[in-house]
Design a protein around this motif. Structure first.
Motif, PDB file in Angstrom:
ATOM      1  N   ILE A  74     -12.132   1.930   7.106  1.00  0.00           N
ATOM      2  CA  ILE A  74     -11.412   2.080   5.848  1.00  0.00           C
ATOM      3  C   ILE A  74     -10.056   2.749   6.066  1.00  0.00           C
ATOM      4  CG2 ILE A  74     -13.426   2.117   4.359  1.00  0.00           C
ATOM      5  CD1 ILE A  74     -13.194   5.224   4.470  1.00  0.00           C
ATOM      6  N   LYS A 101      -1.738   0.108   5.543  1.00  0.00           N
ATOM      7  CA  LYS A 101      -0.850  -0.207   4.422  1.00  0.00           C
ATOM      8  C   LYS A 101      -1.683  -0.623   3.221  1.00  0.00           C
ATOM      9  CE  LYS A 101      -0.048  -4.984   5.759  1.00  0.00           C
ATOM     10  NZ  LYS A 101       0.818  -5.913   6.449  1.00  0.00           N
ATOM     11  N   LEU A 102      -0.995  -0.869   2.134  1.00  0.00           N
ATOM     12  CA  LEU A 102      -1.666  -1.319   0.918  1.00  0.00           C
ATOM     13  C   LEU A 102      -1.963  -2.807   1.079  1.00  0.00           C
ATOM     14  CD1 LEU A 102      -2.480  -0.710  -2.034  1.00  0.00           C
ATOM     15  CD2 LEU A 102      -0.162  -1.265  -2.684  1.00  0.00           C
ATOM     16  N   LYS A 118      -7.040  -0.172   0.956  1.00  0.00           N
ATOM     17  CA  LYS A 118      -6.330   0.247   2.164  1.00  0.00           C
ATOM     18  C   LYS A 118      -6.645  -0.729   3.286  1.00  0.00           C
ATOM     19  CE  LYS A 118      -5.189   4.515   4.567  1.00  0.00           C
ATOM     20  NZ  LYS A 118      -5.461   5.944   4.666  1.00  0.00           N
ATOM     21  N   VAL A 158      -9.869   7.533   1.941  1.00  0.00           N
ATOM     22  CA  VAL A 158      -8.690   6.679   1.833  1.00  0.00           C
ATOM     23  C   VAL A 158      -7.679   7.193   0.825  1.00  0.00           C
ATOM     24  CG1 VAL A 158      -9.731   4.554   2.614  1.00  0.00           C
ATOM     25  CG2 VAL A 158      -9.897   5.172   0.223  1.00  0.00           C
ATOM     26  N   GLN A 166       1.783   4.466  -0.791  1.00  0.00           N
ATOM     27  CA  GLN A 166       0.341   4.303  -0.907  1.00  0.00           C
ATOM     28  C   GLN A 166      -0.280   3.687   0.345  1.00  0.00           C
ATOM     29  OE1 GLN A 166      -0.941   1.845  -4.155  1.00  0.00           O
ATOM     30  NE2 GLN A 166      -2.771   3.064  -4.444  1.00  0.00           N
ATOM     31  N   TYR A 167      -1.288   4.351   0.857  1.00  0.00           N
ATOM     32  CA  TYR A 167      -2.080   3.881   1.994  1.00  0.00           C
ATOM     33  C   TYR A 167      -1.284   3.711   3.277  1.00  0.00           C
ATOM     34  CZ  TYR A 167      -5.821   3.018  -1.343  1.00  0.00           C
ATOM     35  OH  TYR A 167      -6.786   3.168  -2.285  1.00  0.00           O
ATOM     36  N   ARG A 168      -0.169   4.387   3.416  1.00  0.00           N
ATOM     37  CA  ARG A 168       0.602   4.206   4.641  1.00  0.00           C
ATOM     38  C   ARG A 168       0.374   5.325   5.647  1.00  0.00           C
ATOM     39  NH1 ARG A 168       6.437   2.796   4.094  1.00  0.00           N
ATOM     40  NH2 ARG A 168       6.062   2.114   6.195  1.00  0.00           N
TER      41      ARG A 168
END
Lengths: 220, 801
Positions: free
Chosen positions: A84, A103-104, A110, B97, B226-228
């Motif tokens: 994840i 990254k998104l 994710k 996450v 986001q999520y980087r």
């Protein structure tokens, strides 16, 4: 169970010549010597009996707990990657050899776009597998990591289970994996409330609701 | 006054809150919802304390002399544990996450309050993510602390967020007995409400991103981040905002670009949100560095030769530059005798010098004074567009101090006038800049110099009818209408402003600040304006603040001897010239951007603040050129210590400068410039300037001003992928209607010599005007605006036939 013996320092030593003579006669006439000799001869002339394996055609099967080059697992049901991208393996890695790119994703989740382990630095301590909350990174059986240069990288495409090979993916049993009776330790979460209420509505006159919920929880 | 917190004696000021005093004395009281300089919302109730045996909340309890405060008793922590438990109900366990993981205040306080069980449950509800443009809102992570709402209202002034109904069940009444009162109240509130934009759909704000910064959980998140990356992987580099003259403290969070590319990259900009607010430019315009492959020796040698052969007559530069670079340029100027050309700084410098020599001191207000004042006048600045950070401070002052203010500008900024009822936009006409200052002098000055005597006489008489009650011979009340003559200011009349209103605005006000901006510095009548302003500082209660137009205009004005360009070869430093040593795309030799440099700026508070290099630069620095030309310094920052003392700089080395705010909010950034020294060494002739009568040449409906949209402050911010806009003409609705234009159509704007073809875009937040931006290098608006910031331009729609 007694696991050790106290050495009797005061025990009597066999010192008389008569006793020594009797001991050597006993040893000579015993069949142990002959049976040992017979076993060796037998083994020597057996066909195809060798301790040497013909590497690299032949390989030793390693124990489950051996910590070789990592693998990234997939979910067998959904075929999606288990990783994840939480970055805990990267954080815990004491030789600082794990790096990941995230990254998104297009689905709003994710996405781990790449993953690398510097096998030249990795000390195969297994912390990454231990810390992984998803059992996504595990140790594989690939132990042949000699390379022409010190820095030798495993990227995501190398260690992720290929889709067509998913059928051969085995659940990891090494360090960091769940214990066999792990299910019994799962606690009922508050979210279970919904399910519980629905079931209670279906079953009237439920006296021992506590017991039932526990049972149902297991069923789910 | 003294109070006692957990046995520690603390000194407090009248009106402080207990929480503030505790923080200033390094005593930890947990609080989630409280933000410095904002009104307490009392949403989280974590800051509960025992004051003299009674339960109260530290964030909204004012100190009293001899107060005994306890914040660490077991009982209080049990309550806090219960509150934290309610926050964890149905909170998704996706810390793995979540982008806030590692810097999440919910995580922190859950650990701090030792939450290890969950005794409560409630039915789950639909909590889908919401897309708000640059931001994403995840209701399931939101704990409704309302920090985003508070910061938007009290600091930023957009007031774009509100609470809305969540639609969840109320907690079971049985829990009321089993859990603490506060915990139950927090939970009930939490079940009821959620955050949403004012119009329920999308945010219509200036996108400063401050709400994301203050969010304690990952509920509000910037989509670009986001999520980087995880918070713990990023390295924080403290720096100063390179885009505007607030030079606020910010942090560049850097990490390697990718697995393959080991070079560093900025992932986001973060700030110390209790004490600083960042504007959109500071927060988002960080990806502006050019790819410099390495040192271009040939071009460099050519440039050195140009200098050595004395071919360079002008060096053109802008104020997006550090003090050290400015000083290097000044040293080179002294050595080679070329002209240092920077028109914008030259205007500001002349204005400042005139102002200082008449006032006998430097301008005496800082942003801190703005924050404390309760009556603010803004003149000559399109404030929200010119300096967004200062507009936040103005908003903060007016909201928090129940202040009032006047905003003199022909274009009405609806967002700014929405701050408070007592903040009045006076739409004075173009060309009446001097009248504004004269009126302030007339109304507020105690004694005026003789040559301004005409201001005292600028009154006219008006006859008004007043009802007078009197009694006739029989004792009955009769109302009679009488005419009375009263004196009224003719200046106020010319400005179109009712001076009687001012009396109401000034009720119970004691701290006055006057903020003056760009319009005045670039004005052809600037000297006279500076003179008036100096008199305002001298003879009224107003503290005066000038807004330096660009990041380091003030520093450049202090350090460099600037002049106008003469004919001859021009070297452009970060500007276009015959030889461009610049970080623009069209350059001969690449120079570093401000993100790749160490150095110092002088911000609008006359404070020298340090900034660090977030990324490395492979090409030539200005210092390399200077070394080649006979100066000697290993690093650019070696000059920090040498900055001229007679201009007010202190000889402190760069590495000895600090850059932080302490827990009490005290500023420990760099040092304050010794402005007295600067004023003392000014050799300015004191010749009282004359008020020039400007020919009012134009139809006022046609006037266009030179301004950038909010946030996109310069060509540097526009380089960033967040902006990267094409210049348009931004016009208000009534401007479009007046000129019969359609939105997004192409128009020609022209005077008798030049023309520009450009798209016209609607700006919903302004009334009665239009502005032309400067951020686009390809469109040069300066061909119209030569001496002033406004100009009457004809406009015509181009038909597509």
């Amino acid at each position: 169970m007694k696991k050790y013996y106290v050495v009797d320092e005061k025990r009597k030593l066999i010192l008389t010549p008569y006793e020594k003579f009797i001991r050597s006669v006993k040893r000579c006439l015993n069949t142990d010597l002959i049976s040992g000799l017979a076993f060796i001869i037998n083994e020597t002339f057996k066909r195809g009996n060798t301790a040497t394996i013909k590497y690299p055609m032949e390989k030793i099967k390693l124990d489950n707990r051996y910590r070789a080059v990592h693998r990234l697992q997939r979910f067998i049901e959904s075929e999606t990657e288990r990783c994840i991208g939480c970055g805990l393996c990267e954080k815990i890695c004491i030789s600082n050899c794990i790096r990941m790119e995230t990254k998104l994703g297009e689905d709003g989740r994710k996405l781990v776009s790449n993953y690398s382990i510097n096998l030249g630095r990795c000390i195969y301590c297994g912390f990454c597998a231990e810390v992984c909350p998803e059992l996504a990174i595990v140790h594989g059986v690939e132990y042949e990591n000699a390379a022409e240069q010190r820095a030798y990288f495993a990227h995501k495409k190398d260690i992720l289970t290929p889709i067509d090979d998913l059928i051969n993916q085995v659940e990891f049993e090494g360090s960091g994996s769940l214990r066999a009776d792990a299910d019994e330790f799962v606690k009922q979460t508050p979210n279970y409330y919904d399910v519980m209420k629905e079931r209670e509505a279906l079953i009237p006159n439920s006296n021992s609701s506590e017991e039932k919920t526990n049972k149902e929880a297991k069923d789910v | 006054m003294k109070i006692n917190i957990n046995g520690k004696e603390c000194i407090a000021n009248e009106g402080d809150y207990v929480l503030q005093v505790a923080r200033a004395n390094d005593i930890f009281i947990p609080a989630i919802c409280y933000l410095n300089d904002c009104s307490p919302t009392l949403a989280c109730r974590m800051c509960m304390v025992e004051v003299d045996g009674k339960r109260s909340y530290a964030c909204n309890t004012k100190v009293k002399d001899g107060m005994q405060v306890l914040s660490n008793t077991q009982e209080l922590w049990d309550e806090r544990n219960a509150i934290m438990q309610t926050y964890c109900i149905n909170h998704p366990l996706q810390c793995g996450v979540c982008d806030k993981s590692g810097e999440c205040e919910l995580q922190n306080f859950t650990h701090k309050a030792k939450v290890d069980t969950q005794n409560h449950w409630i039915k789950e509800i639909d909590r889908r993510h919401k897309d708000w443009g640059l931001l994403q809102y995840d209701p399931s992570l939101c704990i409704v602390c309302e920090r985003c709402i508070t910061v938007c209202k009290d600091k930023i002034g957009d007031n774009e967020l509100k609470t809305t109904a969540r639609g969840g069940d109320a907690p079971d009444k049985d829990f009321k007995d089993t859990m603490g009162k506060d915990a139950y109240a927090v939970w009930t509130k939490f079940q009821k409400s959620l955050i949403s934009p004012q119009n329920d759909k999308s945010l219509e704000c200036q996108e400063c991103g401050e709400c994301v910064s203050v969010c304690p959980t990952g509920a509000l998140i910037n989509k670009n981040f986001q999520y980087r990356s995880n918070a713990w992987e990023l390295t924080r580099i403290p720096a100063s905002n390179p885009h505007s003259s607030d030079c606020e403290l910010l942090y560049y969070d850097i990490k390697q670009k990718s697995i393959k590319d080991n070079s560093k990259m900025i992932y986001r900009v973060s700030n110390d949100f209790h004490f600083t607010t960042l504007n959109k430019a500071a927060r988002f315009a960080y990806d502006i560095t050019s790819d410099c492959k390495g040192k271009d020796t040939a071009e460099f040698n050519r440039l050195v030769l140009l200098f050595k052969e004395n071919k360079i007559k002008n060096v053109k530069f802008n104020s997006y530059i550090t003090n050290e670079e400015a000083y290097i340029l000044e040293l080179l100027r002294a050595k080679f005798g070329f002209n240092l050309v920077n028109n914008e700084a030259l205007c500001f410098q002349e204005f400042l010098k005139t102002f200082c020599s008449f006032a006998g001191s430097f301008y005496n207000a800082s942003s801190e004074d703005v924050k404390k004042s309760d009556f603010i006048v803004i003149a000559g600045s399109f404030l929200r567009h010119d300096n967004p950070t200062l507009s936040y401070k103005v908003n903060n002052a007016i909201v928090m101090n129940k202040g009032a203010g006047l905003y003199f500008h022909p274009i009405k900024d609806t967002k700014l006038s929405k701050i408070a009822k007592n903040f009045v936009n006076v739409a004075c006409d173009y060309g009446k800049e001097a009248k504004v200052l004269e009126f302030i002098l007339q109304y507020f000055a105690k004694d005026l110099p003789q040559d301004l005597g005409y201001i005292k006489e600028a009154f006219y008489e008006e006859q008004i009818e007043v009802e007078v009650k009197s009694k006739d011979a029989e004792g009955n009340e009769i109302k009679e209408k009488q005419t009375q003559t009263i004196k009224k200011s003719s200046l106020a009349k010319e400005l179109g402003f009712d001076e009687d209103k001012l009396k109401d605005l000034l009720l119970k006000k004691s701290n006055f600040t006057l903020i003056v901006g760009n319009d005045y510095f670039y004005h052809e009548n600037a000297k006279y304006l500076a003179y008036l302003l100096a008199n305002i500082q001298k003879s009224t209660d107003f503290k005066v603040m000038l807004i330096p137009p660009r990041t380091n205009t003030l520093g450049v004005s202090l350090i460099c001897k600037l002049s106008k360009a003469c004919d001859g070869f021009t070297m452009g430093y970060n500007e276009r010239g015959d030889f461009s040593f610049s970080n623009d795309e069209h350059n001969n030799l690449a120079s570093s951007s401000l993100i790749e440099q160490e150095g110092t700026f002088v911000n609008y508070d006359t404070r020298l603040v340090p900034t660090n290099a977030a990324l490395s630069f492979k090409g030539y620095f200005l210092n390399d050129l200077a070394n080649e030309l006979g100066l000697n310094a290993k690093y650019t920052i070696d000059y920090t210590e040498q900055l001229p003392k007679d201009k007010g700089f202190l000889n402190i080395a760069f590495d000895d400068l600090t850059n932080y705010y302490d827990n009490a909010g005290n500023n420990h950034r760099g040092y304050l410039i010794n402005t007295c020294e600067f004023v003392k060494n000014l050799n300015q002739e004191l010749q009282i300037p004359q008020n020039q009568q400007l020919a009012c040449e134009c139809n006022k409906d046609d006037v266009v001003i030179l301004a950038n949209p909010v946030g996109n402050l310069s060509k540097y911010t526009n380089k960033s992928s967040f902006f990267n806009e094409c210049a348009s003409l931004y016009a208000s609705k009534d401007y479009l209607a007046k000129h019969n234009l359609k939105e997004n159509s192409m128009v020609k704007i022209y005077d008798d010599k030049d023309e520009i073809i450009i798209k016209v875009v609607l700006d919903k937040d302004i009334e009665n005007g239009a502005y032309l931006p400067t951020f686009d290098d390809k469109i040069n608006p300066y061909k119209f605006f030569k001496t002033r910031r406004y100009y009457a331009l004809n406009i015509k729609e181009i038909s597509h036939e």
